[in-house]
Design an enzyme around this catalytic site. Structure first.
Site, PDB file in Angstrom:
ATOM      1  N   GLN A 215     -15.329   3.523  -6.868  1.00 46.04           N
ATOM      2  CA  GLN A 215     -14.754   2.212  -6.128  1.00 46.04           C
ATOM      3  C   GLN A 215     -13.335   2.641  -6.121  1.00 46.04           C
ATOM      4  O   GLN A 215     -12.752   1.886  -5.440  1.00 46.04           O
ATOM      5  CB  GLN A 215     -15.122   1.028  -6.872  1.00 46.04           C
ATOM      6  CG  GLN A 215     -16.427   0.609  -7.280  1.00 46.04           C
ATOM      7  CD  GLN A 215     -16.437  -0.398  -8.356  1.00 46.04           C
ATOM      8  OE1 GLN A 215     -16.588  -1.690  -8.003  1.00 46.04           O
ATOM      9  NE2 GLN A 215     -16.727  -0.134  -9.495  1.00 46.04           N
TER      10      GLN A 215
ATOM     11  N   TYR B 255       0.773  -1.243   0.142  1.00 49.69           N
ATOM     12  CA  TYR B 255      -0.142   0.014   0.001  1.00 49.69           C
ATOM     13  C   TYR B 255       0.967   1.184   0.001  1.00 49.69           C
ATOM     14  O   TYR B 255       0.613   2.128  -0.614  1.00 49.69           O
ATOM     15  CB  TYR B 255      -0.958   0.032   1.191  1.00 49.69           C
ATOM     16  CG  TYR B 255      -2.122  -0.698   1.070  1.00 49.69           C
ATOM     17  CD1 TYR B 255      -2.073  -2.075   1.126  1.00 49.69           C
ATOM     18  CD2 TYR B 255      -3.426  -0.373   0.410  1.00 49.69           C
ATOM     19  CE1 TYR B 255      -3.458  -2.910   0.767  1.00 49.69           C
ATOM     20  CE2 TYR B 255      -4.418  -1.391  -0.048  1.00 49.69           C
ATOM     21  CZ  TYR B 255      -4.315  -2.538   0.230  1.00 49.69           C
ATOM     22  OH  TYR B 255      -5.315  -3.345   0.007  1.00 49.69           O
TER      23      TYR B 255
ATOM     24  N   HIS C 169     -15.104   2.554  -1.192  1.00 53.54           N
ATOM     25  CA  HIS C 169     -13.935   1.645  -0.778  1.00 53.54           C
ATOM     26  C   HIS C 169     -13.018   2.408  -0.083  1.00 53.54           C
ATOM     27  O   HIS C 169     -11.852   1.888   0.236  1.00 53.54           O
ATOM     28  CB  HIS C 169     -13.453   0.742  -1.868  1.00 53.54           C
ATOM     29  CG  HIS C 169     -14.388  -0.067  -2.539  1.00 53.54           C
ATOM     30  ND1 HIS C 169     -14.349  -0.544  -3.967  1.00 53.54           N
ATOM     31  CD2 HIS C 169     -15.425  -0.646  -2.215  1.00 53.54           C
ATOM     32  CE1 HIS C 169     -15.300  -1.259  -4.005  1.00 53.54           C
ATOM     33  NE2 HIS C 169     -16.086  -1.399  -3.359  1.00 53.54           N
TER      34      HIS C 169
HETATM   35  N1  APR Z   1     -11.379   3.429 -20.096  1.00 57.68           N
HETATM   36  C1  APR Z   1     -12.463   2.744 -19.423  1.00 57.68           C
HETATM   37  N2  APR Z   1     -12.441   1.425 -19.042  1.00 57.68           N
HETATM   38  C2  APR Z   1     -11.386   0.892 -19.046  1.00 57.68           C
HETATM   39  C3  APR Z   1     -10.160   1.655 -19.437  1.00 57.68           C
HETATM   40  C4  APR Z   1     -10.016   2.972 -19.781  1.00 57.68           C
HETATM   41  N3  APR Z   1      -8.967   3.465 -20.181  1.00 57.68           N
HETATM   42  N4  APR Z   1      -9.020   0.741 -19.054  1.00 57.68           N
HETATM   43  C5  APR Z   1      -9.522  -0.230 -18.330  1.00 57.68           C
HETATM   44  N5  APR Z   1     -10.756  -0.224 -18.181  1.00 57.68           N
HETATM   45  C6  APR Z   1     -11.876  -1.121 -17.698  1.00 57.68           C
HETATM   46  C7  APR Z   1     -11.420  -2.521 -17.921  1.00 57.68           C
HETATM   47  O1  APR Z   1     -11.973  -3.138 -19.077  1.00 57.68           O
HETATM   48  C8  APR Z   1     -12.272  -3.267 -16.663  1.00 57.68           C
HETATM   49  O2  APR Z   1     -13.237  -3.409 -17.085  1.00 57.68           O
HETATM   50  O3  APR Z   1     -11.675  -0.943 -16.288  1.00 57.68           O
HETATM   51  C9  APR Z   1     -12.302  -2.163 -15.853  1.00 57.68           C
HETATM   52  C10 APR Z   1     -11.398  -2.276 -14.691  1.00 57.68           C
HETATM   53  O4  APR Z   1     -11.879  -3.367 -13.865  1.00 57.68           O
HETATM   54  P1  APR Z   1     -10.998  -3.647 -12.342  1.00 57.68           P
HETATM   55  O5  APR Z   1      -9.730  -3.650 -12.582  1.00 57.68           O
HETATM   56  O6  APR Z   1     -11.765  -4.853 -11.811  1.00 57.68           O
HETATM   57  O7  APR Z   1     -11.436  -2.594 -11.272  1.00 57.68           O
HETATM   58  P2  APR Z   1     -12.703  -2.427 -10.588  1.00 57.68           P
HETATM   59  O8  APR Z   1     -13.834  -2.876 -11.313  1.00 57.68           O
HETATM   60  O9  APR Z   1     -12.720  -0.830 -10.064  1.00 57.68           O
HETATM   61  O10 APR Z   1     -12.745  -3.024  -9.495  1.00 57.68           O
HETATM   62  C11 APR Z   1     -13.426  -2.976  -8.593  1.00 57.68           C
HETATM   63  O11 APR Z   1     -12.364  -4.564  -6.957  1.00 57.68           O
HETATM   64  O12 APR Z   1     -10.243  -5.266  -6.234  1.00 57.68           O
HETATM   65  C12 APR Z   1     -11.438  -4.535  -5.869  1.00 57.68           C
HETATM   66  O13 APR Z   1     -11.716  -2.749  -4.226  1.00 57.68           O
HETATM   67  C13 APR Z   1     -11.062  -3.110  -5.517  1.00 57.68           C
HETATM   68  O14 APR Z   1     -12.335  -1.195  -6.030  1.00 57.68           O
HETATM   69  C14 APR Z   1     -11.688  -2.183  -6.631  1.00 57.68           C
HETATM   70  C15 APR Z   1     -12.993  -3.227  -7.034  1.00 57.68           C
END
Ligand code: APR
Length: 248
Positions: free
Chosen positions: A100, A65, A118
């Site tokens: 998130q 972190y 979060h």
């Molecule tokens: N523009 C739009 N979407 C994008 C871009 C972009 N430039 N780059 C990536 N993405 C999309 C990916 O296709 C994916 O669907 O963003 C999404 C990111 O997904 P995750 O990495 O799973 O992130 P998130 O959905 O925010 O995760 C939710 O999971 O690990 C926990 O607490 C953590 O808040 C997090 C939660």
């Protein structure tokens, strides 16, 4: 359907926006589930983002972190964050922003009243219920810092898997999801609840749901429109319209 969605934005009296890690990708902040570069491709979330994992390896988790906090010093909000902030400033309270993300980039770009489901990567809190001796300002430096009197550990102020979200924030987000006419779901895989459930709530309450994502997400199936592309490119196009003129 970009023009169609622009019209929905123009005509909506209340808009809720749910963002995930994807909106910060173009700022250089790693996402979680990207198959190559995602944090969960490199680390086991149960080891790095759960209380059990922190108690098992406090130094390793604390250092990860601390590394992520260090990255924040070198990144800037992108055009997607800025488009949301600008809309909030001239949209006369029509937009509720729910995120998130814990990277603080919405706040740094000027969005007011961000609902952080979060928590906040830069916030510290005590691992165990703080006693009278526990004072974050006087924590003994360490990996992690700890109370010099009772040894209580300092942990990051984020919500870990299996932990409750801050109830007032979740309640406000659910209220927005249930009362909006339009929900924009931006940059989230839609894999984590209750955050992803907000999109379902909006849909069930009769809102139009629009997904903005560079790839398929678990919420595409409930969306009235899916805009395949980056948040930094699409949000300025979606949100730059004239603010709706309130009926007299
Ligand atoms: N523009 C739009 N979407 C994008 C871009 C972009 N430039 N780059 C990536 N993405 C999309 C990916 O296709 C994916 O669907 O963003 C999404 C990111 O997904 P995750 O990495 O799973 O992130 P998130 O959905 O925010 O995760 C939710 O999971 O690990 C926990 O607490 C953590 O808040 C997090 C939660």
């Amino acid at each position: 359907p970009l023009d169609e969605v622009r019209a929905w934005v123009r005509d909506a009296r209340r808009i809720a926006v749910l963002t995930g890690a994807g909106i910060s990708a173009e700022s250089g902040v790693p996402t979680f589930r990207d198959a190559q570069t995602g944090y969960w491709a490199q680390f086991n979330p149960m080891e790095m983002a759960s209380e059990t994992g922190f108690r098992a390896q406090p130094a390793r988790v604390w250092d990860w972190y601390a590394h992520r906090r260090g990255l924040l010093a070198g990144v800037q909000p992108n055009a997607g964050h800025r488009a949301l902030a600008a809309f909030a400033q001239h949209g006369r309270g029509r937009l509720t922003l729910i995120t998130q993300n814990v990277d603080g980039l919405h706040q740094r770009s000027g969005s007011p009243d961000v609902l952080c489901l979060h928590g906040d990567l830069t916030a510290d809190r005590w691992l165990d219920r703080p006693r009278a001796c526990c004072d974050l300002a006087h924590a003994a430096p360490g990996h992690p810092p700890r109370c010099p009197t009772c040894g209580n550990l300092v942990r990051p102020g984020v919500v870990w898997f299996g932990e409750a979200l801050p109830l007032p924030v979740l309640a406000a987000a659910q209220q927005a999801a249930q009362s909006c006419e339009l929900m924009l779901v931006v940059g989230t895989a839609g894999a984590v609840y209750p955050a992803a459930g907000l999109a379902h709530q909006a849909r069930h309450a009769g809102a139009r749901v629009v997904v903005v994502n560079t790839a398929a997400s678990e919420l595409d199936g409930i969306a009235h429109a899916v805009l395949r592309g980056s948040a930094a490119r699409l949000l300025p196009l979606l949100l730059d319209g004239p603010p709706m003129v309130e009926a007299p």
